[in-house]
Scaffold this active site. Sequence first.
Site, PDB file in Angstrom:
ATOM      1  N   CYS A 179      13.759  11.924  20.060  1.00  0.00           N
ATOM      2  CA  CYS A 179      12.659  12.069  20.765  1.00  0.00           C
ATOM      3  C   CYS A 179      11.548  11.653  20.380  1.00  0.00           C
ATOM      4  O   CYS A 179      11.043  11.377  19.093  1.00  0.00           O
ATOM      5  CB  CYS A 179      13.044  13.717  20.495  1.00  0.00           C
TER       6      CYS A 179
ATOM      7  N   CYS B 104       9.833  13.518  17.136  1.00  0.00           N
ATOM      8  CA  CYS B 104      10.244  13.754  15.885  1.00  0.00           C
ATOM      9  C   CYS B 104      10.088  12.099  14.984  1.00  0.00           C
ATOM     10  O   CYS B 104      11.193  12.004  14.255  1.00  0.00           O
ATOM     11  CB  CYS B 104      11.803  14.460  15.691  1.00  0.00           C
TER      12      CYS B 104
ATOM     13  N   CYS C 108      20.555  15.338  12.495  1.00  0.00           N
ATOM     14  CA  CYS C 108      20.266  16.116  13.214  1.00  0.00           C
ATOM     15  C   CYS C 108      21.900  17.474  13.623  1.00  0.00           C
ATOM     16  O   CYS C 108      22.026  18.212  14.323  1.00  0.00           O
ATOM     17  CB  CYS C 108      20.347  15.778  15.068  1.00  0.00           C
TER      18      CYS C 108
ATOM     19  N   CYS D  82      16.228  22.971  17.982  1.00  0.00           N
ATOM     20  CA  CYS D  82      15.914  22.345  18.911  1.00  0.00           C
ATOM     21  C   CYS D  82      16.778  21.266  19.770  1.00  0.00           C
ATOM     22  O   CYS D  82      16.844  21.410  20.358  1.00  0.00           O
ATOM     23  CB  CYS D  82      14.231  21.973  18.554  1.00  0.00           C
ATOM     24  N   CYS D  83      17.427  20.854  18.393  1.00  0.00           N
ATOM     25  CA  CYS D  83      18.363  20.081  18.320  1.00  0.00           C
ATOM     26  C   CYS D  83      19.710  20.169  18.383  1.00  0.00           C
ATOM     27  O   CYS D  83      20.238  19.111  19.312  1.00  0.00           O
ATOM     28  CB  CYS D  83      18.784  18.924  16.695  1.00  0.00           C
TER      29      CYS D  83
END
Length: 232
Positions: free
Chosen positions: A197, A200, A225, A114-115
């Site tokens: 985000c 997170c 990340c 996702c990162c």
Amino acid sequence: MIAQIKKEIEGLAPIDVIRYVDQKFKNETIFSTSFGIEDQVITHLLAEIGSSASIFTLETGRLFPETYYVWNRTLEKYKLPIKAYYPNTDAVESLVSLKGPSSFYESVENRKECCFIRKIEPLQRAIQGYKVWITGIRAEQSANREDMDMIEWDETNQIIKIHPIFHWTLDEVESFLKTNFVPYNPLHDKGFPSIGCQPCTRAVQKGEDFRAGRWWWEDMSKKECGLHVTTK
């Protein structure tokens, strides 16, 4: 070149480091902001000297409302263009369709995926073609960042990285904000030293590590990340 730059800026104040970079790499420098307090210091300094550096931010699609608030305040105060880079639409659609909107909670691999989609790939597009990348990184933010240098060569992205306030303490950052009336994210007053985000990031408790609120369900040794990982 890195050694020469280190020699030439040794002992300079952050604003003079930025002025040096602006003169030596005019129109070849880019600054990444996430609108955290350190990045707000850098933005203020860039505006103060009338820097030619480009500024960008990563609009991941999962930011806090408070981040948009300080983004707008920053535009209003400094009148500097800040380009937003978004993740690739097809990549986001594929990820969410296959794994759902919260797959990052399920494993480190999923979180890094996702990162990569929301942050790393857009960043690579943003810095492409530039020679110098300025950041608001400070050494005391994490153990990984303590191993960095104020000036370093980013082998992965083939770019010089410079961190003008690398040796500043949190107290110095906060003092600068107050003295210069720099807009900042109100979440910093609610226990959020590091803001990314929304899904997170959480507030940290007294005595916890600076980055304990980032990906809090993971082991502390994995608290990056991938944007700022030293290869030393």
